[in-house]
Motif scaffolding. Structure first.
Motif, PDB file in Angstrom:
ATOM      1  N   ILE A 181     -21.752  10.281   0.634  1.00  0.00           N
ATOM      2  CA  ILE A 181     -22.380   9.692   1.856  1.00  0.00           C
ATOM      3  C   ILE A 181     -21.899   8.360   1.866  1.00  0.00           C
ATOM      4  O   ILE A 181     -22.324   7.502   1.001  1.00  0.00           O
ATOM      5  N   TYR A 182     -21.257   7.990   3.019  1.00  0.00           N
ATOM      6  CA  TYR A 182     -20.690   6.783   2.971  1.00  0.00           C
ATOM      7  C   TYR A 182     -20.923   5.940   4.328  1.00  0.00           C
ATOM      8  O   TYR A 182     -21.360   6.482   5.347  1.00  0.00           O
ATOM      9  N   ASP A 183     -21.272   4.671   4.017  1.00  0.00           N
ATOM     10  CA  ASP A 183     -21.696   3.754   5.197  1.00  0.00           C
ATOM     11  C   ASP A 183     -20.453   3.017   6.190  1.00  0.00           C
ATOM     12  O   ASP A 183     -19.188   3.514   5.923  1.00  0.00           O
ATOM     13  N   SER A 242     -22.703  10.463   6.902  1.00  0.00           N
ATOM     14  CA  SER A 242     -21.838   9.208   6.875  1.00  0.00           C
ATOM     15  C   SER A 242     -21.349   8.654   8.314  1.00  0.00           C
ATOM     16  O   SER A 242     -21.550   7.370   8.673  1.00  0.00           O
ATOM     17  N   HIS A 282     -19.700   5.341   9.359  1.00  0.00           N
ATOM     18  CA  HIS A 282     -18.575   5.492   8.628  1.00  0.00           C
ATOM     19  C   HIS A 282     -17.394   6.181   9.657  1.00  0.00           C
ATOM     20  O   HIS A 282     -17.674   7.167  10.333  1.00  0.00           O
TER      21      HIS A 282
END
Length: 271
Positions: free
Chosen positions: A222-224, A258, A263
């Motif tokens: 999971i990316y911001d 995300s 993201h």
């Protein structure tokens, strides 16, 4: 007529208005005072505003300096420390991830009927902060919310390690000793590095009975909004029930979370 006041039998579970320990109350007061000023404050200014003797304020402030909650830029002056910012960012990140993840996690669980876990990295471990599961899943091992596990023994942990520089991975190995929990655990740095290379290549990770015998996991990152890995979504299942066909659904759920965090999908190449 004499008025009588009836006492309620209802238990009041609300927290007290002030801390029960006086030094804690004073510590919070000093932090609030420092928060009200952008520039550093002198000990006299702080003690006057707090209504405390300078020696009392000095003692508490020194303890806060040791904990990095307060900085001392010059002798006799104080301001809020970076530790508060670090902790605030951690809390903000975890709360945002959890809020964004709840609906996709529940939807994924409905599709696969296996436990779905949300984890974040804290130091050399992952911490489970949310879980979607049912009693019918057949899982014997239950990782409670707040539970911890070593990075190199978990699918989400491998995602975080794969994002580190080689020297940081070797430093992790030196610190932890790469202790194993099962016969499948990766306890040699060479094996771990090969595994992390595969994680980077494919963009997801597995735990093949490395943390618990009889349990396998798969995880997606999971990316911001800064393209930073901030968490991992994983599926846990009994070894004989794990289905690689779940992987696209897992990655889709992680992508949805995300994107909720800001993201941009095209910011990171997908396999």
């Amino acid at each position: 007529m004499t008025n009588t006041t009836k006492r309620s039998n209802t238990k009041d579970d609300s927290p007290p208005a002030t801390p029960s320990v006086q030094v804690m109350e004073r510590m919070f007061l000093l932090i609030d005072i420092l928060a009200g000023r952008e520039e550093a404050m002198t000990l006299k200014e702080i003690s006057d505003k707090a209504g405390l003797h300078p020696s009392t304020a000095h003692r508490i402030l020194n303890d806060l300096v040791i904990g990095r909650f307060v900085d001392r830029p010059q002798s006799g002056t104080y301001r809020l420390g970076m530790r508060l910012l670090e902790l605030g960012n951690l809390v903000k990140g975890r709360l945002n991830i959890r809020d964004a993840a709840l609906a996709p996690m529940r939807e994924l669980h409905k599709l696969i009927q296996q436990p779905v876990n949300l984890s974040v990295r804290v130091g050399d471990e992952i911490v489970y902060i949310e879980r979607a599961f049912s009693e019918r899943s057949g899982m014997q091992v239950v990782r409670a919310i707040g539970g911890k596990a070593p990075l190199h023994l978990t699918s989400v942990g491998k995602l975080f390690l794969s994002a580190d520089e080689p020297q940081r991975i070797r430093a992790y190995a030196a610190r932890t000793g790469l202790h194993g929990h099962t016969k499948n655990s990766l306890t040699r740095i060479e094996d771990l590095e090969r595994e992390l290379s595969r994680v980077r290549q494919y963009g997801y990770a597995h735990d093949n009975e490395e943390l618990e015998l009889g349990v396998r996991c798969m995880a997606a990152g999971i990316y911001d909004d800064q393209n930073k890995l901030v968490g991992g979504l994983s599926i846990s299942a009994p070894s004989g029930r794990m289905d690689e066909a779940w992987l696209p659904k897992l990655r889709e759920a992680a992508q949805t979370i995300s994107e909720t965090l800001g993201h941009q999908p095209n910011a990171r190449a997908r396999s």
